[in-house]
Design a protein around this motif. Structure first.
Motif, mmCIF file in Angstrom:
data_model
loop_
_atom_site.group_PDB
_atom_site.id
_atom_site.type_symbol
_atom_site.label_atom_id
_atom_site.label_comp_id
_atom_site.label_asym_id
_atom_site.label_seq_id
_atom_site.Cartn_x
_atom_site.Cartn_y
_atom_site.Cartn_z
ATOM 1 N N ARG A 102 0.829 -1.205 0.000
ATOM 2 C CA ARG A 102 0.000 0.000 0.000
ATOM 3 C C ARG A 102 0.866 1.259 0.000
ATOM 4 N N PRO A 103 1.474 1.578 -1.122
ATOM 5 C CA PRO A 103 2.312 2.782 -1.149
ATOM 6 C C PRO A 103 1.506 4.080 -1.199
ATOM 7 N N ASN A 104 0.190 3.966 -1.336
ATOM 8 C CA ASN A 104 -0.680 5.147 -1.334
ATOM 9 C C ASN A 104 -0.292 6.212 -2.344
ATOM 10 N N GLY A 105 0.019 5.791 -3.542
ATOM 11 C CA GLY A 105 0.258 6.748 -4.615
ATOM 12 C C GLY A 105 1.622 7.391 -4.615
ATOM 13 N N LYS A 106 2.543 6.908 -3.766
ATOM 14 C CA LYS A 106 3.900 7.481 -3.745
ATOM 15 C C LYS A 106 4.939 6.370 -3.936
ATOM 16 N N VAL A 107 6.080 6.773 -4.530
ATOM 17 C CA VAL A 107 7.155 5.791 -4.707
ATOM 18 C C VAL A 107 7.709 5.422 -3.334
ATOM 19 N N GLN A 108 7.770 4.122 -3.061
ATOM 20 C CA GLN A 108 8.389 3.645 -1.819
ATOM 21 C C GLN A 108 9.381 2.564 -2.210
ATOM 22 N N ASP A 109 10.648 2.828 -1.920
ATOM 23 C CA ASP A 109 11.674 1.895 -2.387
ATOM 24 C C ASP A 109 11.463 0.475 -1.873
ATOM 25 N N GLY A 110 10.932 0.339 -0.664
ATOM 26 C CA GLY A 110 10.698 -0.988 -0.092
ATOM 27 C C GLY A 110 9.583 -1.755 -0.800
ATOM 28 N N LEU A 111 8.822 -1.066 -1.658
ATOM 29 C CA LEU A 111 7.714 -1.733 -2.351
ATOM 30 C C LEU A 111 7.956 -1.800 -3.855
ATOM 31 N N ARG A 112 9.237 -1.729 -4.248
ATOM 32 C CA ARG A 112 9.558 -1.917 -5.667
ATOM 33 C C ARG A 112 9.403 -3.397 -6.020
ATOM 34 N N LEU A 113 9.143 -3.647 -7.297
ATOM 35 C CA LEU A 113 8.850 -5.031 -7.725
ATOM 36 C C LEU A 113 10.105 -5.831 -8.115
ATOM 37 N N ARG A 114 11.285 -5.250 -7.917
ATOM 38 C CA ARG A 114 12.500 -5.960 -8.335
ATOM 39 C C ARG A 114 12.616 -7.383 -7.762
ATOM 40 N N PRO A 115 12.378 -7.578 -6.442
ATOM 41 C CA PRO A 115 12.469 -8.955 -5.921
ATOM 42 C C PRO A 115 11.477 -9.902 -6.602
ATOM 43 N N VAL A 116 10.325 -9.359 -6.991
ATOM 44 C CA VAL A 116 9.316 -10.177 -7.671
ATOM 45 C C VAL A 116 9.813 -10.557 -9.071
ATOM 46 N N GLY A 117 10.401 -9.565 -9.769
ATOM 47 C CA GLY A 117 10.968 -9.836 -11.095
ATOM 48 C C GLY A 117 12.051 -10.907 -11.019
ATOM 49 N N GLU A 118 12.865 -10.831 -9.969
ATOM 50 C CA GLU A 118 13.945 -11.824 -9.807
ATOM 51 C C GLU A 118 13.373 -13.219 -9.581
ATOM 52 N N ARG A 119 12.349 -13.287 -8.732
ATOM 53 C CA ARG A 119 11.744 -14.597 -8.452
ATOM 54 C C ARG A 119 11.092 -15.162 -9.710
ATOM 55 N N LEU A 120 10.378 -14.315 -10.452
ATOM 56 C CA LEU A 120 9.725 -14.785 -11.669
ATOM 57 C C LEU A 120 10.766 -15.238 -12.694
ATOM 58 N N THR A 121 11.878 -14.510 -12.764
ATOM 59 C CA THR A 121 12.966 -14.901 -13.672
ATOM 60 C C THR A 121 13.424 -16.328 -13.367
ATOM 61 N N GLN A 122 13.594 -16.622 -12.063
ATOM 62 C CA GLN A 122 14.022 -17.983 -11.674
ATOM 63 C C GLN A 122 12.962 -19.013 -12.038
ATOM 64 N N LEU A 123 11.693 -18.671 -11.776
ATOM 65 C CA LEU A 123 10.628 -19.656 -11.965
ATOM 66 C C LEU A 123 10.357 -19.949 -13.431
ATOM 67 N N ILE A 124 10.474 -18.907 -14.270
ATOM 68 C CA ILE A 124 10.047 -19.054 -15.646
ATOM 69 C C ILE A 124 11.236 -19.304 -16.589
ATOM 70 N N GLY A 125 12.452 -19.092 -16.047
ATOM 71 C CA GLY A 125 13.639 -19.364 -16.845
ATOM 72 C C GLY A 125 13.867 -18.387 -17.983
ATOM 73 N N ARG A 126 13.338 -17.185 -17.864
ATOM 74 C CA ARG A 126 13.598 -16.118 -18.837
ATOM 75 C C ARG A 126 13.819 -14.849 -18.059
ATOM 76 N N ASN A 127 14.613 -13.953 -18.619
ATOM 77 C CA ASN A 127 14.882 -12.709 -17.918
ATOM 78 C C ASN A 127 13.619 -11.844 -17.870
ATOM 79 N N VAL A 128 13.265 -11.371 -16.678
ATOM 80 C CA VAL A 128 12.103 -10.491 -16.533
ATOM 81 C C VAL A 128 12.567 -9.140 -15.996
#
Ligand code: ADP
Ligand code: MG
Length: 411
Positions: A62-88
């Motif tokens: 819930r970043p409430n419309g503001k950028v919050q570094d702790g809520l960036r999706l990078r860790p999610v992209g990394e996990r999806l990259t591992q799961l799907i075997g393609r760079n995300v």
């Protein structure tokens, strides 16, 4: 309710905007439960293998419309990259020239993930201009974010009105399974509703009562029902202003011939904390200065007896404070029992963030027939409400019947 799905879409060579629900728990920059990411993979694979390029979009927290570094999706992209075997790759923002370029450069079979949509207040406001900017990324819109379908946001509703829209495979499965609970459950059908509060679940209880043969009440919310039955609950969590409503639910159940199972014994504790003193006692002998923290063994036996021949079971809400091991027994026992029932061919559906977490903790998730990825969304669905993110998706085209040769009208 048969929604048009990606199976019917012409996807080869198309750029496809896919709303997913990657709102996953993070700790120290890592995804601690990736079930929602895994659940979206069949849709993503289907599109990539079909020759589409995919623009994934999600919210996180819930970043409430503001950028919050702790809520960036990078860790999610990394996990999806591992799961799907393609760079995300994850874009720096959901909007902007850099993102537009990255989207344009996508080739068939490639994908990227937009940065957290809720960094923009326009997302939750369902702002038409924001929806238009998102729609400009793609030829086709796919919604696979069942967990967010109860929200009318730019990426769940606004954009679906601007592009040809389709349900993803996860969305399709959620709708199919949950609709069949409401429309055509195999009987006996039992619901187990636990968790913290009655107030958030009153509407789902009311609707489920018209469908089920057995209703099991546990967890903190059962305390309000114990009060409704004239029992004392000591210092337990309870909603005194909901006692009349609880009484109405019990009366309604009686009128409909629904068997209600309430705790007959409970684990009470001096405090609801780790390492505190606790004991099991009958539910009608709760001392004034103790808290109910779990259902007792006799209650678990009762529940299992009431569910022994159930063909369909829906479970939402833990039966005790399962986060503390001493008060997790009721929840764990029922999770094991339901896994065995599912193994024996019963349909077992579980919905609700904490209930699902409890089952995952026991490693039993894969045993159940269906684990809903939507907490609030699955409850709203089972309340019988229309979810805006589902409603906006077009229905499946009716099956074509060969037209009769028309006899020409005489002039
Ligand atoms: P779900 O997320 O599965 O829908 P809820 O959010 O409604 O479930 O409820 C989960 C919470 O209910 C848990 O944090 C659990 O500790 C709490 N809970 C369960 N039983 C009790 C109880 N007897 N007293 C206080 N809290 C309880
Ligand atoms: Mg919860």
């Amino acid at each position: 309710m048969d929604k048009r799905t990606i199976r019917e879409a012409d996807i080869a060579g198309k750029r496809i905007f896919v709303r997913v629900d990657f709102n996953v728990p993070l700790m120290d920059g890592r995804v601690t439960d990736d079930s929602r990411i895994r659940a979206a993979i069949p849709t993503i694979r289907h599109l990539l293998l079909g020759g589409a390029s995919v623009v994934l979009a999600s919210h996180l927290g819930r970043p409430n419309g503001k950028v919050q570094d702790g809520l960036r999706l990078r860790p999610v992209g990394e996990r999806l990259t591992q799961l799907i075997g393609r760079n995300v790759p994850v874009t720096g923002s959901a909007l902007g020239v850099g993102t537009e370029d990255a989207v344009k450069r996508l080739r068939p079979g490639e994908l990227l993930l937009l940065e957290n949509l809720r960094f923009h207040p326009e997302e939750e406001a369902n702002d038409p201009e924001f929806a238009r900017q998102l729609a400009a990324y793609a030829d086709i819109y796919v919604n696979d974010a069942f967990g967010t379908a109860h929200r009318a946001h730019a990426s769940t509703v606004g954009i679906a009105e601007l592009l040809p829209a389709y349900a993803g495979l996860l969305m399709e499965r959620e709708i199919t399974v949950l609709s069949s609970l409401l429309e055509s459950p195999e009987h006996p059908f039992a619901a187990i509703v636990g968790g913290a509060k009655v107030s958030g679940k009153l509407d789902v209880l009311t609707n489920l009562l018209t469908k089920v043969d057995v209703l099991v009440l546990g967890g903190g919310m059962a305390n309000t029902f114990l009060l409704a039955e004239g029992k004392a609950v000591g210092k337990s969590l309870a909603e005194h202003d909901m006692v009349d409503e609880a009484r109405r639910v019990l009366a309604d159940a009686k009128k409909r011939g629904v068997e209600v199972v309430l705790p007959v014994d409970v684990v009470v504790a001096k405090e609801v904390t780790r390492g505190t003193e606790y004991k099991t006692i009958p539910a009608d002998k709760i001392p004034a200065s103790w808290h109910i923290a779990d259902v007792g063994k006799a209650t678990v036996d009762r529940i299992e007896a009431a569910l022994a021949d159930a063909r369909t079971v829906f479970w939402n809400g833990p039966l005790g404070v399962f986060e503390i091991p001493s008060f997790a027994h009721g929840t764990i026992e029922i999770a094991r029992f339901l896994a065995a029932r599912a193994d024996a061919g019963a349909t077992v559906v579980v919905g609700g963030g904490d209930s699902v977490a409890a089952i995952a903790q026991q490693g039993l998730a894969s045993k159940m027939t269906h684990i809903s990825t939507g907490g609030g969304a699955s409850l709203e669905f089972l309340e019988g409400r229309t979810l805006p993110g589902v409603d906006v998706l077009p229905d499946q085209a009716p099956v074509k019947v060969a037209a009769k040769p028309r006899t020409r009208a005489r002039a």
